[in-house]
Design an enzyme around this catalytic site. Structure first.
Site, mmCIF file in Angstrom:
data_model
loop_
_atom_site.group_PDB
_atom_site.id
_atom_site.type_symbol
_atom_site.label_atom_id
_atom_site.label_comp_id
_atom_site.label_asym_id
_atom_site.label_seq_id
_atom_site.Cartn_x
_atom_site.Cartn_y
_atom_site.Cartn_z
ATOM 1 N N GLU A 86 0.836 -1.214 0.000
ATOM 2 C CA GLU A 86 0.000 0.000 0.000
ATOM 3 C C GLU A 86 0.864 1.255 0.000
ATOM 4 O O GLU A 86 1.983 1.249 0.558
ATOM 5 C CB GLU A 86 -0.899 0.001 1.253
ATOM 6 C CG GLU A 86 -1.928 1.127 1.249
ATOM 7 C CD GLU A 86 -2.683 1.247 2.575
ATOM 8 O OE1 GLU A 86 -2.304 0.566 3.547
ATOM 9 O OE2 GLU A 86 -3.622 2.040 2.627
ATOM 10 N N ARG A 189 -17.251 -11.349 -1.576
ATOM 11 C CA ARG A 189 -17.401 -9.898 -1.789
ATOM 12 C C ARG A 189 -18.339 -9.525 -2.928
ATOM 13 O O ARG A 189 -18.630 -8.341 -3.108
ATOM 14 C CB ARG A 189 -16.017 -9.265 -2.010
ATOM 15 C CG ARG A 189 -15.063 -9.459 -0.830
ATOM 16 C CD ARG A 189 -15.612 -8.905 0.466
ATOM 17 N NE ARG A 189 -14.651 -9.089 1.578
ATOM 18 C CZ ARG A 189 -14.870 -8.705 2.825
ATOM 19 N NH1 ARG A 189 -15.999 -8.108 3.156
ATOM 20 N NH2 ARG A 189 -13.975 -8.923 3.766
#
Ligand code: FAD
Length: 225
Positions: A86, A189
């Protein structure tokens, strides 16, 4: 191929390795064999999927670049069978990019998982008319970003100044995942009880996946149904 998601986010496939034939090769290696023609290869994939023989699907991998709100990434990163990198708020200053929803959803009346056979969506919601909520959220985010900048200008460390920023701030990450884990991600998801925002990303992951691995995707759809 870059897909725009939500108001300022995106997902794009950076790289991938393997396809349906890699699954077939891996499954047949124990017999010292490879492809046996399209029809039989496709049947083999269906068999592997039906019988939960997962490891051949691990031979295929995908690398995505994702830009999403922090609260979406918090859900995403719970998928441990994958690798993440990230952007670091300790190294870079964040841009003033916040997710501002177009619609506000009412609280679901049923939060618990429905019993087998129920056809009602697990979470039903109606958009509610909060016409000033989005401008208000936008205003607050901009104010917070101003404070963030002030703190930086006063010499406060980036790692501390970022504490003022909310979880609808956009972040970016790379996600490397094998096809087996990717299917687990999709099952969880794209499901109706997953939060709407992460579902928008999952649908695009599904688009990439079924394009790269059409036989596996078709077999997964049958089993996951
Ligand atoms: C609708 C929804 C609501 C959720 N709500 C919450 C919540 O309220 N609070 C919360 O904390 N989380 C919540 N989660 C996150 C959820 O608990 C999982 O952490 C997340 O979905 C990742 O799933 P996973 O473990 O199957 O995936 P991965 O971590 O990618 O793991 C893939 C598979 O590997 C195996 N595996 C991985 N690690 C282990 C291990 N340590 N031991 C044994 N087997 C392992 C399992 O078979 C697992 O299915 C929610 C998820 C969803 C979809």
């Amino acid at each position: 191929m870059l897909y725009e998601v939500l108001d300022k986010g995106f997902i794009r496939l950076v790289d991938s390795m393997g396809d349906d034939t890699s699954v077939v090769q891996a499954a047949r290696v124990s017999l010292g064999q490879g492809s046996k023609g399209e029809e039989r290869d496709q049947k083999l994939i269906n068999f592997l999927m039906r019988n939960n023989h997962g490891t051949p699907f691990e031979m295929v991998s995908f690398k995505f670049h994702v830009k999403c709100p922090i609260f979406v990434m918090r859900q995403w990163i719970r998928h441990r069978m994958g690798s993440f990198n990230e952007i670091s708020g300790r190294y870079v200053e964040f841009e003033d990019e916040f997710y501002i929803p177009e619609q506000w959803r009412s609280q679901a009346s049923k939060n618990k998982q429905g019993s087998a056979g129920e056809t009602e969506p697990l979470i039903s919601w109606e958009p509610i008319g909060l016409s000033d909520a989005s401008p208000q959220l936008n205003r607050i985010c901009n104010q917070l970003y101003e404070v963030y900048n002030e703190l930086l200008n006063q010499g406060v460390a980036r790692e501390q100044a970022r504490m003022i920023l909310p979880v609808n701030l956009y972040t970016q990450f790379y996600w490397q995942v094998n096809a087996r884990s990717l299917m687990n991600f999709l099952s969880l998801r794209m499901a109706p009880d997953a939060q709407w925002e992460i579902r928008q990303y999952a649908y695009r992951v599904w688009d990439v996946f079924r394009n790269k691995m059409p036989w596996t995707a078709a077999a997964w759809e049958v089993v996951d149904d």
